[in-house]
Scaffold this motif. Sequence first.
Motif, PDB file in Angstrom:
ATOM      1  N   VAL A  11      60.833  37.476  30.369  1.00  0.00           N
ATOM      2  CA  VAL A  11      60.045  36.837  31.424  1.00  0.00           C
ATOM      3  C   VAL A  11      58.744  37.635  31.576  1.00  0.00           C
ATOM      4  CG1 VAL A  11      62.023  35.921  32.665  1.00  0.00           C
ATOM      5  CG2 VAL A  11      61.209  38.203  33.204  1.00  0.00           C
ATOM      6  N   TYR A  12      57.703  36.953  32.111  1.00  0.00           N
ATOM      7  CA  TYR A  12      56.390  37.550  32.207  1.00  0.00           C
ATOM      8  C   TYR A  12      55.878  37.447  33.633  1.00  0.00           C
ATOM      9  CZ  TYR A  12      56.551  37.111  27.136  1.00  0.00           C
ATOM     10  OH  TYR A  12      56.913  37.197  25.826  1.00  0.00           O
ATOM     11  N   ALA A  13      55.048  38.427  33.986  1.00  0.00           N
ATOM     12  CA  ALA A  13      54.348  38.397  35.269  1.00  0.00           C
ATOM     13  C   ALA A  13      52.971  39.012  35.055  1.00  0.00           C
ATOM     14  CB  ALA A  13      55.114  39.160  36.344  1.00  0.00           C
ATOM     15  N   ILE A  14      51.980  38.440  35.727  1.00  0.00           N
ATOM     16  CA  ILE A  14      50.608  38.955  35.633  1.00  0.00           C
ATOM     17  C   ILE A  14      50.327  39.732  36.898  1.00  0.00           C
ATOM     18  CG2 ILE A  14      48.177  38.353  35.438  1.00  0.00           C
ATOM     19  CD1 ILE A  14      49.019  35.868  33.915  1.00  0.00           C
ATOM     20  N   HIS A  15      49.933  40.967  36.738  1.00  0.00           N
ATOM     21  CA  HIS A  15      49.609  41.834  37.865  1.00  0.00           C
ATOM     22  C   HIS A  15      48.105  42.063  37.883  1.00  0.00           C
ATOM     23  CE1 HIS A  15      48.936  45.706  39.901  1.00  0.00           C
ATOM     24  NE2 HIS A  15      49.948  45.332  40.658  1.00  0.00           N
ATOM     25  N   TRP A  16      47.506  41.800  39.038  1.00  0.00           N
ATOM     26  CA  TRP A  16      46.072  42.081  39.156  1.00  0.00           C
ATOM     27  C   TRP A  16      45.805  42.988  40.338  1.00  0.00           C
ATOM     28  CZ3 TRP A  16      44.029  40.938  43.803  1.00  0.00           C
ATOM     29  CH2 TRP A  16      44.535  39.858  44.535  1.00  0.00           C
ATOM     30  N   SER A  17      44.701  43.732  40.248  1.00  0.00           N
ATOM     31  CA  SER A  17      44.294  44.619  41.341  1.00  0.00           C
ATOM     32  C   SER A  17      42.774  44.712  41.345  1.00  0.00           C
ATOM     33  CB  SER A  17      44.903  46.018  41.182  1.00  0.00           C
ATOM     34  OG  SER A  17      44.453  46.621  39.986  1.00  0.00           O
ATOM     35  N   THR A  18      42.240  44.940  42.538  1.00  0.00           N
ATOM     36  CA  THR A  18      40.795  45.103  42.682  1.00  0.00           C
ATOM     37  C   THR A  18      40.523  46.024  43.855  1.00  0.00           C
ATOM     38  OG1 THR A  18      38.675  43.963  42.930  1.00  0.00           O
ATOM     39  CG2 THR A  18      40.522  43.066  44.161  1.00  0.00           C
ATOM     40  N   GLN A  19      39.465  46.783  43.762  1.00  0.00           N
ATOM     41  CA  GLN A  19      39.077  47.722  44.814  1.00  0.00           C
ATOM     42  C   GLN A  19      37.971  47.100  45.649  1.00  0.00           C
ATOM     43  OE1 GLN A  19      40.580  50.877  45.198  1.00  0.00           O
ATOM     44  NE2 GLN A  19      39.561  50.830  47.169  1.00  0.00           N
ATOM     45  N   THR A  20      38.230  46.916  46.932  1.00  0.00           N
ATOM     46  CA  THR A  20      37.231  46.368  47.854  1.00  0.00           C
ATOM     47  C   THR A  20      36.860  47.428  48.871  1.00  0.00           C
ATOM     48  OG1 THR A  20      38.805  45.538  49.476  1.00  0.00           O
ATOM     49  CG2 THR A  20      38.350  44.121  47.576  1.00  0.00           C
ATOM     50  N   GLY A  21      35.906  47.068  49.704  1.00  0.00           N
ATOM     51  CA  GLY A  21      35.521  47.990  50.767  1.00  0.00           C
ATOM     52  C   GLY A  21      36.641  48.256  51.745  1.00  0.00           C
ATOM     53  N   LYS A  22      37.632  47.390  51.789  1.00  0.00           N
ATOM     54  CA  LYS A  22      38.772  47.552  52.701  1.00  0.00           C
ATOM     55  C   LYS A  22      39.939  48.267  52.052  1.00  0.00           C
ATOM     56  CE  LYS A  22      36.878  45.395  56.170  1.00  0.00           C
ATOM     57  NZ  LYS A  22      36.574  46.067  57.422  1.00  0.00           N
ATOM     58  N   GLY A  23      39.796  48.559  50.767  1.00  0.00           N
ATOM     59  CA  GLY A  23      40.876  49.242  50.073  1.00  0.00           C
ATOM     60  C   GLY A  23      41.282  48.482  48.827  1.00  0.00           C
ATOM     61  N   LEU A  24      42.432  48.864  48.281  1.00  0.00           N
ATOM     62  CA  LEU A  24      42.923  48.281  47.041  1.00  0.00           C
ATOM     63  C   LEU A  24      43.748  47.046  47.347  1.00  0.00           C
ATOM     64  CD1 LEU A  24      43.219  48.661  43.937  1.00  0.00           C
ATOM     65  CD2 LEU A  24      45.372  49.834  44.416  1.00  0.00           C
ATOM     66  N   LEU A  25      43.351  45.908  46.719  1.00  0.00           N
ATOM     67  CA  LEU A  25      44.124  44.673  46.805  1.00  0.00           C
ATOM     68  C   LEU A  25      44.877  44.503  45.486  1.00  0.00           C
ATOM     69  CD1 LEU A  25      41.552  42.215  48.406  1.00  0.00           C
ATOM     70  CD2 LEU A  25      43.230  43.650  49.544  1.00  0.00           C
ATOM     71  N   ARG A  26      46.111  44.037  45.586  1.00  0.00           N
ATOM     72  CA  ARG A  26      46.887  43.830  44.382  1.00  0.00           C
ATOM     73  C   ARG A  26      47.882  42.711  44.613  1.00  0.00           C
ATOM     74  NH1 ARG A  26      48.518  48.449  46.915  1.00  0.00           N
ATOM     75  NH2 ARG A  26      50.728  48.569  47.527  1.00  0.00           N
ATOM     76  N   ALA A  27      48.288  42.062  43.541  1.00  0.00           N
ATOM     77  CA  ALA A  27      49.273  40.989  43.626  1.00  0.00           C
ATOM     78  C   ALA A  27      49.885  40.799  42.257  1.00  0.00           C
ATOM     79  CB  ALA A  27      48.633  39.698  44.127  1.00  0.00           C
ATOM     80  N   GLU A  28      51.014  40.095  42.240  1.00  0.00           N
ATOM     81  CA  GLU A  28      51.705  39.827  40.999  1.00  0.00           C
ATOM     82  C   GLU A  28      52.082  38.353  40.966  1.00  0.00           C
ATOM     83  OE1 GLU A  28      54.230  42.945  39.153  1.00  0.00           O
ATOM     84  OE2 GLU A  28      55.822  41.480  39.520  1.00  0.00           O
ATOM     85  N   VAL A  29      51.814  37.706  39.843  1.00  0.00           N
ATOM     86  CA  VAL A  29      52.044  36.268  39.679  1.00  0.00           C
ATOM     87  C   VAL A  29      53.081  36.085  38.584  1.00  0.00           C
ATOM     88  CG1 VAL A  29      50.997  34.051  39.171  1.00  0.00           C
ATOM     89  CG2 VAL A  29      49.664  35.806  40.361  1.00  0.00           C
ATOM     90  N   GLU A  30      54.220  35.487  38.937  1.00  0.00           N
ATOM     91  CA  GLU A  30      55.232  35.206  37.930  1.00  0.00           C
ATOM     92  C   GLU A  30      54.812  33.985  37.118  1.00  0.00           C
ATOM     93  OE1 GLU A  30      59.125  34.953  39.480  1.00  0.00           O
ATOM     94  OE2 GLU A  30      59.027  36.875  40.541  1.00  0.00           O
ATOM     95  N   VAL A  31      55.169  34.001  35.821  1.00  0.00           N
ATOM     96  CA  VAL A  31      54.709  32.975  34.896  1.00  0.00           C
ATOM     97  C   VAL A  31      55.921  32.377  34.202  1.00  0.00           C
ATOM     98  CG1 VAL A  31      53.234  32.481  32.924  1.00  0.00           C
ATOM     99  CG2 VAL A  31      52.590  34.267  34.547  1.00  0.00           C
ATOM    100  N   ASN A  32      55.963  31.058  34.119  1.00  0.00           N
ATOM    101  CA  ASN A  32      56.975  30.359  33.333  1.00  0.00           C
ATOM    102  C   ASN A  32      56.367  29.977  31.993  1.00  0.00           C
ATOM    103  OD1 ASN A  32      58.988  30.405  35.353  1.00  0.00           O
ATOM    104  ND2 ASN A  32      58.001  28.684  36.401  1.00  0.00           N
ATOM    105  N   VAL A  33      57.031  30.384  30.907  1.00  0.00           N
ATOM    106  CA  VAL A  33      56.475  30.132  29.585  1.00  0.00           C
ATOM    107  C   VAL A  33      57.526  29.441  28.732  1.00  0.00           C
ATOM    108  CG1 VAL A  33      54.980  32.142  29.696  1.00  0.00           C
ATOM    109  CG2 VAL A  33      57.249  32.376  28.709  1.00  0.00           C
ATOM    110  N   SER A  34      57.054  28.831  27.677  1.00  0.00           N
ATOM    111  CA  SER A  34      57.918  28.239  26.663  1.00  0.00           C
ATOM    112  C   SER A  34      58.095  29.243  25.538  1.00  0.00           C
ATOM    113  CB  SER A  34      57.298  26.945  26.133  1.00  0.00           C
ATOM    114  OG  SER A  34      58.072  26.431  25.062  1.00  0.00           O
ATOM    115  N   HIS A  35      59.332  29.594  25.236  1.00  0.00           N
ATOM    116  CA  HIS A  35      59.579  30.705  24.315  1.00  0.00           C
ATOM    117  C   HIS A  35      59.396  30.334  22.858  1.00  0.00           C
ATOM    118  CE1 HIS A  35      60.859  33.649  27.256  1.00  0.00           C
ATOM    119  NE2 HIS A  35      61.524  32.679  27.877  1.00  0.00           N
ATOM    120  N   ASP A  36      59.030  29.083  22.577  1.00  0.00           N
ATOM    121  CA  ASP A  36      58.760  28.712  21.197  1.00  0.00           C
ATOM    122  C   ASP A  36      57.320  29.008  20.803  1.00  0.00           C
ATOM    123  OD1 ASP A  36      57.575  26.897  22.797  1.00  0.00           O
ATOM    124  OD2 ASP A  36      58.395  25.104  21.798  1.00  0.00           O
TER     125      ASP A  36
END
Length: 1706
Positions: free
Chosen positions: A1320-1345
Amino acid sequence: MVDNSVTDNIYPSVSHPGAITVDWLHNYTYIVDGLMIKRCDLDRPSCIMATEMLPSQPDVIKVDPINGFLFFTQGSINMGLYAVDIGEITPSKPARHFMLVSSKLNSFSIDFNNMQLYFPNEIANTLMSAFLDGTGLLDVRKDKVVQPNYYSIRSMVFYGGVFFLTNGTKLLIEEYNEKIGKFYVNEMYVTKYSSFNIYHPTAQPHPVPHSSPQDVRGLFTDKRVIIQWNRPKPLSYQGKGAYKNWYYEVSLYADDGTDNEIVEKVTGSFLEIVDLVPDTAYQVKVRAWSQTGSGPWSEVFVGRTLSLEASTAKVIVAAASQSDFTTGLYEMDMEGQQRTQLTTVHLFYEELLDLTWVDDKILWASNGNGVQIFDRTTAESKIVYHIRYATSVSYDWLGQKLYWSNPKHNVIRRSDIDGENIEFVIQGTARHMAIDALQGRIYWVTMNTLEAAYLNGEDHIVYFNLPYFCGKHVISLTLNFDLRKVLWYVKSFERQELFMSDLLGNGVTQDQLSVQPLGSFTSISPFSVMQYFSHRLFWQNEKGSIIVGDLECNYTSEITVEPVSVFTVTHPSLHPYPEGLDKKSLKIIPTEIPEQTIKCEGHWSAFNLTWQKAIVNHGDIFYEVSIQIHDDAGRSVAMQTTKNFMELSNISAYTEMTVTLRAYTHWGYGPVTVADINTPMSAYTEMTVTLRAYTHWGYGPVTVVDINTPMSAYTEMTVTLRAYTHWGYGPVTVADINTPMSAYTEMTVTLRAYTHWGYGPVTVADINTPMSVPSKPLTPRVYVTQHKESVTSENSLAADFRWTLPKLLNGIITDFKIYSWKNGDENNKNTTSVQSTVRHFNLPCLQPGMTYFFQVAACTQKGCGPKTDLVSAEADAVNPVPKLLVISANQISIEEVDSVGNKTVVLEPIVSPMVATYLAQENRMFWVDKNNVLMEHSKQGQKKLLELNGKVTDLAVDWIGRTLFIVEVNSSQSTSTIITYLLDQRISYKLQTRDGIINSIVADPHTSIVTDPHTSTIAWMESDTSDNHSKLYKMGPDHKVKPLFSNARNKREAPSCNCSASFQPGSRIALDNTEDIKTEILFNDDKTKSIIATDINGCYCKSVTSQTPASKKGFPPDSLTVDHSNIYWYNKTEKLLYIMDKQTSIVTTKRIGEVHDMIGYGTHLQPLPSTECLYPQPYKGSVTLIQKTNMTIELELEPITWPLSCTGISVPDTKYSVYYKAGTQPCGSAGSGCMSEASYNNTITLTKLQPFTMYIVHGAVSNYYTEYLSEVLSSPTVFQTRAGVPNKATIESLIGTSPEQINVKWSRPTVSNGPPEDLVYAIHWSTQTGKGLLRAEVEVNVSHDQNVYEQIISNLLPNQNYTIEVKTANSEMKIFNTSDPKTIRTFELPRDIILLSSARHNLTISWTSPSDGSVEIAKFQYIKCPYANKANWNNMDDIPYYTSSNQTYNITFTDLEPFTDYCFRMVLLYKGTFTKMYWTGKDRFMFRTQSSIPSAPDPPITESLSSQGYEVKWSEPNDNVTGEYTPYGVLFSVGFKCPYADEANWNNMGDLPYYTSSNQTYNITFTDLEPFTDYCFRMVLLYKGTYTKMYWTGGDRFMFRTQSSIPSAPDPPITESLSSQGYEVKWSEPNDNGATILHYILQYWNTHFQIWTEVYNGTEARWVIDDGVLTNGKEYFFRVAAENANGLGPFSNNSTAFTYRGNTTM
């Protein structure tokens, strides 16, 4: 504006300028820019952030550069007055702000003279004051204003004691009425004020220094001074940014008041003054001043110029490099300005400890290389190899000796500069030392004392002494030769004190010494040395910099800024020479005393030993005399004297003496003179003997003879003989003869010739009488030794024939002849010659069943003597040489009992051994030293095996099971522990703990433990707490402890048992296994003073010692052991070894010195069982799986079994081996091609395996005796590892598709380490803003072929750098791998569509493309508003624009309807994408055309009326309303939120209407509205003369929108259980109030700690509770807040209580 010249936009980086203030002292402007304040240079467009992001835009800012603060107000969020310390503002970091006053206010004023802040208080309708830090709040207008009016004050200034204020429409000016003592507030109507200030010099004053400059210091050379100071200390209420740019005045004057110089307008804090008078004291003071006035003078600094001679002094410093392991040696002048590197010292992990010098040589000590020398002339360095462990060094420049302290051996020594001729000086350790070479004394400090002695260690005195543990330490010292003083430094926790006393010598004696405190250091390192030079003290401060000050630690200056390790000062005056002498002419080491000048003068009974005086030209000479008198007593005389003679007496006449003589001074020793002389001679004492014979009848003639006193045997005699008759005497005969001597007797012959006129020289020779053949050797004996090989189990036999020297040697033994034969066949006799030093002969490879015969004879040059008596030995009767392993205080040795001198020292441990044992088969020795460390000695050398906690009393070995048993005693708790140490596994564990001391006896108890490997039993002697005797215990394989002697047990188990429970065993036991059929334990019975033997069960007992008096000696024994032929015991008091022959019971003794322990030694004493109990069979057991992971497999091997015949016999530890490899093919022969793991435990874990892989496994076993068996493998078994962490996915590309979206493309891992379909796969992103570090993770459904996957992530922030990672995990998400991160920046948000102009049928709009060049094609579309979701928008000419960055497009849309709303949008295509973006700005781009004349009505129609008439009617046209009415009468306005229903209730603006007239303007503020909301407005008009209301809505054109704001509070969070046995906290999305929500902040309230803690910061409105964050069983509350571009919104109400029921804790 400068000189009426206006410059537009001088600060382009300020995008949203607001309030502004000017720092006139530092040439800065401070400008509000949105939610921050920026600081900009006045003369160039350069700005930096002065503050962090603020909650809301500041309303008013004012700077106080005098005191260093920037003040500003916050009017909407966190209302109040705030301050920033402008000294904390840096280009890299803005300053923090802090609140002074919490109140709603929009204005304030600064009173620079009184350091006050003034601001209005609307609630109290007054003016307040506060100090600059917000304290001291005071109502300054309380009861002082006639009619106060301080509401809605927008700006205020203070001048002349009154306030000028404005509320935006009125100018309020205070006026003071002295008669009533109150203020009037006068109002002046003006157009409009937003803010104002005072244009007057007093509004921007220049400060006056209020304090004096700090830390004034001066560095003086001979004619120059460098003066430095620190800025005046700011006042307590001032900040770091307070004004500091003062001018300075410097006053320099000599102590006598002359040479006064005032230097004005000095900028900075540094001044150099030249042309001073050498060797003169000066005073320096400094004050700060400005154009407004001067501050106070500083404290006076007193310094002194150097003399011209002293100006050449240098400071040698050692400074460590920060980049490598080196220390640089540098030379500096006295100012620290001219610095030259001399050399580099490579110290690695060492430390340079001390420096000294002589001439051009620098010497230093380090804690690794001892002492090193650097020659400044040749630039060469060398190590003094003979000196080690030196920590402090000093040099005697007169005696040319190097002195150093060696703390390892607690001694001070001296040597030549190259380390040769090392001499002991005194016992002690010096932390620092100094030498007074002129007086020949050395001074040093220890941790608690200051001490002194002559340079050779004599006349030791203690100057100063501190009690131990007083919290004070003496650190270092220095010598002041100018005043003849010694100074030393004492450090305590609170103070660093300097003391002084006189130097010894020059009339100062010890009883005149006194200690005088001088002062205290303000900063000195606890490791600093001190140096004195030219009325100055030098030391290091706590930073390691070198400081110079006066002799009272005052008036200090810094020579070096950087830290140094150690330093010294060099100048010839510090190494003075005696007056009139120099290095060449000085003679301070005594000359050699000629040997021929040593004489004896006087009568032999009392005479003087005299010698020539030695010569020096400075200091006193002493003589060290040692005399060895060569008489029968062998006396010696030693003394020291200052005279060149000494008196001797009580020595026989003409006795030979060896005189050793050397002269010395305190600086060193002269050469040694050795002379052999004789005492004065007496006249050879001749005795005259008068002799006559007589009878009863008369006397015979008289005989007179001169003879000497009698002589001893073989004494040289001079015999004078003459014959005589009654008639006369014959001639005299003189003969020299000796007494008779034996063969080869050593003689010393003294011979000299003489005449009547004198004696010739004496000749002395050592000779022997002629040799003869020796007598026969003594005590011939023969031993038969057997050795059993552990691998082959074969026995080898050898005969060891021994003898001792003959009684009569009769010469020098050249060799021994050995004669040997077998079975009585003398014809086949073998003759062997061995060296004279040999006392034994080995005959190997004896044949079983044979008898061997031996004889030996000793030989000299005269031939061989008689043979010994015949001795024989049978090859089958093994009789090894009895040996003992003896443990003494400093060595472990093997001693042969039958020989006095045959002793082999096995090893000499560094720490004294206490107990020992051995493994004979491997020649390995084990011992425990007095530090309770178990050690081993083998062919590989010595090594430590185990550190023990308590005192070890004994040690035993199981030589078959290869196990050590160690007794560890805890005397304080009266307990003992038996520890097992497995030799093959090198592990230990506690086998048994006993209450009571095992084998303790008196003050130095000896204990014993033995082991019987043939019965797997251990036995020990344990003290009985009820009496003074011990009890014997044993423990079998079942680990049950039993007493060996018990009447009840003995009778129950075997009625014939004869052992008595009344024995009184001593402390020692021994194991006797030399008999094949039984094993016995021996112990001493204190009651009968005998040694008792018992079987291993304590049943059958017998006394093995006879009852003769000799057999009862040496009791109680301190050690006891046994071998095949003897029983041994040792008595420490007598230092005697008692040896009892087992066959004859005869006891002999042998003196062996002090012994700690002893044990019988030999391979025959450690017999091995048969091979079936040593060798396991090839392994055929099963290998089973215990557990496995993705990288490990844990296996269990079936334990091996031994034959029944081995029951009860100790067996060696079994080593289990596993051979394995990936795949299913078996391993090759002997495990080839496979890896292996081995353990003495039958559970083995295979690690570092590949996930999801098949492995084939074989088992094998071995032990010490059968290592080869480890290569005999069992049948294979196959196991597979679990799925593991997949390899990293690879991010192929990151493509921005819109300002809020990124397309992520990645390829799946090359190795999945498990089923690929489970990934299984998940995309993790992060960015630094003036308010601090923002981050999130997005789960991905893929076709294994597929091999490559794509996913678009949305809801991102525009124009932000994002770091993207792809996580690849197994289906359980327990193990994962993360790709290498990649970074991308999102596109800029498209700019707004702006209305340029509006006409009846046209709208002109403008749009500028983004500056990042992300948009490739842009197209305009429009539509009438409002519109349906599926409406068809109109294109602008259907032609797109190919655009680039910052392109502006002004487009006019024509043919539009008047007074109509039109919505616009941009259709954008971004570079590298094929996805259109419709930019509507959330429907903000809605613009209305202007009104126009009414449209044409529809055609009229005519209709018949019911009243028989007709009417013509038409539909109302579009009025295209202009809103031009001319109302009269009453007016009032109402408003309502849009859109609204036709029957909606509009809100009135107040309850009172406005009576109006023509051309009246009304400005109305509507408050308490909702943010980012459309509101519609209308006028309700009542025309004059009518009562009909008209509602003027302008065709709904009067619709306006409030600005966006912070988000609303979300609903309280709720906690739900997940199906995957977890919890999530979720909440509803709140109203964003017009700005996109950036992220959420979730906090929890821990009822235990009573605090809110942030637990989540992300974009999703949910949080899955992670393991380990919350504590199991604890109660929590949650709250959440949202944040957008306007700031953080309010937190929600608290959730209901939630009790966490997880599996882990924090």
